[in-house]
Design a protein around this motif. Structure first.
Motif, mmCIF file in Angstrom:
data_model
loop_
_atom_site.group_PDB
_atom_site.id
_atom_site.type_symbol
_atom_site.label_atom_id
_atom_site.label_comp_id
_atom_site.label_asym_id
_atom_site.label_seq_id
_atom_site.Cartn_x
_atom_site.Cartn_y
_atom_site.Cartn_z
ATOM 1 N N ALA A 2 0.833 -1.206 0.000
ATOM 2 C CA ALA A 2 0.000 0.000 0.000
ATOM 3 C C ALA A 2 0.867 1.255 0.000
ATOM 4 C CB ALA A 2 -0.913 -0.010 1.215
ATOM 5 N N ASP A 3 0.335 2.274 -0.653
ATOM 6 C CA ASP A 3 0.993 3.577 -0.706
ATOM 7 C C ASP A 3 0.880 4.272 0.645
ATOM 8 O OD1 ASP A 3 2.434 5.145 -2.424
ATOM 9 O OD2 ASP A 3 0.735 5.757 -3.645
ATOM 10 N N ARG A 4 1.907 5.009 1.021
ATOM 11 C CA ARG A 4 1.828 5.871 2.203
ATOM 12 C C ARG A 4 1.202 7.185 1.776
ATOM 13 N NH1 ARG A 4 7.106 7.672 4.749
ATOM 14 N NH2 ARG A 4 5.834 9.105 5.907
ATOM 15 N N TYR A 5 0.333 7.725 2.587
ATOM 16 C CA TYR A 5 -0.302 9.007 2.289
ATOM 17 C C TYR A 5 0.319 10.077 3.170
ATOM 18 C CZ TYR A 5 -3.534 6.382 -0.509
ATOM 19 O OH TYR A 5 -4.060 5.570 -1.478
ATOM 20 N N LEU A 6 0.838 11.119 2.533
ATOM 21 C CA LEU A 6 1.596 12.152 3.227
ATOM 22 C C LEU A 6 0.759 13.415 3.416
ATOM 23 C CD1 LEU A 6 4.849 11.787 1.089
ATOM 24 C CD2 LEU A 6 4.342 10.672 3.267
ATOM 25 N N THR A 7 1.008 14.093 4.515
ATOM 26 C CA THR A 7 0.366 15.384 4.758
ATOM 27 C C THR A 7 1.089 16.448 3.936
ATOM 28 O OG1 THR A 7 1.809 15.961 6.591
ATOM 29 C CG2 THR A 7 -0.207 14.723 7.133
ATOM 30 N N VAL A 8 0.476 17.605 3.824
ATOM 31 C CA VAL A 8 1.095 18.728 3.127
ATOM 32 C C VAL A 8 2.417 19.087 3.813
ATOM 33 C CG1 VAL A 8 0.850 21.191 2.586
ATOM 34 C CG2 VAL A 8 -1.071 19.627 2.216
ATOM 35 N N ALA A 9 2.437 19.050 5.127
ATOM 36 C CA ALA A 9 3.663 19.364 5.870
ATOM 37 C C ALA A 9 4.774 18.353 5.560
ATOM 38 C CB ALA A 9 3.378 19.388 7.369
ATOM 39 N N GLN A 10 4.428 17.072 5.466
ATOM 40 C CA GLN A 10 5.420 16.047 5.154
ATOM 41 C C GLN A 10 5.963 16.220 3.739
ATOM 42 O OE1 GLN A 10 2.820 12.749 6.114
ATOM 43 N NE2 GLN A 10 4.136 12.163 7.840
ATOM 44 N N VAL A 11 5.091 16.557 2.801
ATOM 45 C CA VAL A 11 5.531 16.785 1.419
ATOM 46 C C VAL A 11 6.457 17.997 1.367
ATOM 47 C CG1 VAL A 11 4.761 17.421 -0.906
ATOM 48 C CG2 VAL A 11 3.534 15.677 0.394
ATOM 49 N N ALA A 12 6.094 19.068 2.048
ATOM 50 C CA ALA A 12 6.924 20.271 2.076
ATOM 51 C C ALA A 12 8.300 19.957 2.658
ATOM 52 C CB ALA A 12 6.239 21.368 2.885
ATOM 53 N N GLU A 13 8.330 19.195 3.734
ATOM 54 C CA GLU A 13 9.604 18.836 4.353
ATOM 55 C C GLU A 13 10.442 17.984 3.404
ATOM 56 O OE1 GLU A 13 11.307 16.358 8.162
ATOM 57 O OE2 GLU A 13 9.290 17.186 8.268
ATOM 58 N N SER A 14 9.807 17.053 2.732
ATOM 59 C CA SER A 14 10.492 16.175 1.792
ATOM 60 C C SER A 14 11.105 16.962 0.635
ATOM 61 C CB SER A 14 9.523 15.126 1.262
ATOM 62 O OG SER A 14 10.137 14.304 0.316
ATOM 63 N N LEU A 15 10.376 17.980 0.150
ATOM 64 C CA LEU A 15 10.855 18.800 -0.954
ATOM 65 C C LEU A 15 11.771 19.933 -0.504
ATOM 66 C CD1 LEU A 15 7.569 19.111 -3.053
ATOM 67 C CD2 LEU A 15 9.562 17.678 -3.553
ATOM 68 N N GLY A 16 11.797 20.193 0.781
ATOM 69 C CA GLY A 16 12.614 21.292 1.291
ATOM 70 C C GLY A 16 12.002 22.647 0.983
ATOM 71 N N THR A 17 10.676 22.704 1.015
ATOM 72 C CA THR A 17 9.965 23.951 0.712
ATOM 73 C C THR A 17 9.039 24.301 1.873
ATOM 74 O OG1 THR A 17 8.062 22.855 -0.304
ATOM 75 C CG2 THR A 17 9.927 23.353 -1.746
ATOM 76 N N SER A 45 3.735 7.765 -3.894
ATOM 77 C CA SER A 45 4.052 7.476 -5.297
ATOM 78 C C SER A 45 3.810 8.702 -6.181
ATOM 79 C CB SER A 45 3.231 6.288 -5.799
ATOM 80 O OG SER A 45 1.849 6.573 -5.729
ATOM 81 N N ALA A 46 2.820 9.519 -5.848
ATOM 82 C CA ALA A 46 2.548 10.739 -6.613
ATOM 83 C C ALA A 46 3.670 11.745 -6.428
ATOM 84 C CB ALA A 46 1.214 11.346 -6.199
ATOM 85 N N LEU A 47 4.191 11.838 -5.214
ATOM 86 C CA LEU A 47 5.316 12.735 -4.954
ATOM 87 C C LEU A 47 6.543 12.272 -5.728
ATOM 88 C CD1 LEU A 47 6.620 15.112 -3.488
ATOM 89 C CD2 LEU A 47 7.030 13.583 -1.553
ATOM 90 N N THR A 48 6.804 10.971 -5.706
ATOM 91 C CA THR A 48 7.938 10.416 -6.443
ATOM 92 C C THR A 48 7.785 10.681 -7.939
ATOM 93 O OG1 THR A 48 8.194 8.699 -4.767
ATOM 94 C CG2 THR A 48 9.229 8.290 -6.906
ATOM 95 N N ALA A 49 6.576 10.491 -8.475
ATOM 96 C CA ALA A 49 6.319 10.735 -9.900
ATOM 97 C C ALA A 49 6.479 12.210 -10.238
ATOM 98 C CB ALA A 49 4.920 10.254 -10.263
ATOM 99 N N PHE A 50 6.015 13.098 -9.367
ATOM 100 C CA PHE A 50 6.138 14.535 -9.603
ATOM 101 C C PHE A 50 7.604 14.936 -9.675
ATOM 102 C CE2 PHE A 50 6.774 18.831 -7.981
ATOM 103 C CZ PHE A 50 6.001 19.560 -8.870
ATOM 104 N N VAL A 51 8.400 14.444 -8.740
ATOM 105 C CA VAL A 51 9.833 14.768 -8.723
ATOM 106 C C VAL A 51 10.504 14.218 -9.976
ATOM 107 C CG1 VAL A 51 12.027 14.350 -7.531
ATOM 108 C CG2 VAL A 51 9.983 14.995 -6.222
#
Length: 70
Positions: A2-17, A45-51
C-alpha cells in the motif's frame, strides 16, 4: 504494498519547501492528491512521480561541442 499518504507538511519537508508550495501544486491540480473528509493527503508514489517528471538531466557538454578534434 500500500501507498503511504503524506500530509502537506510532510511533502513540504520532503521537498525542502514551505507548505505553500505543495498547497499550490494541489490547487493547480499539478500533483495527485486524495481528500479524506476535509483533509488532503498526497500518495508517496505521486510525490515520487512529480519529482521524476520535473527532474532535469545535465547536458553532456562534450557531445554537443562545436570544437573538432584534428
Amino acid at each position: 504494498m500500500a501507498d503511504r499518504y503524506l500530509t502537506v507538511a510532510q511533502v513540504a519537508e520532503s521537498l525542502g519547501t514551505s507548505e505553500r508550495f505543495p498547497r499550490r501544486l494541489i490547487a493547480e491540480r499539478r500533483i495527485t492528491f486524495v481528500k479524506v473528509g476535509r483533509h488532503v493527503r498526497i500518495p508517496e508514489s505521486a510525490l515520487t512521480a512529480f519529482v521524476a517528471a520535473n527532474t532535469v538531466q545535465p547536458i553532456d557538454h562534450r557531445r554537443g561541442s562545436l570544437r573538432r578534434v584534428a
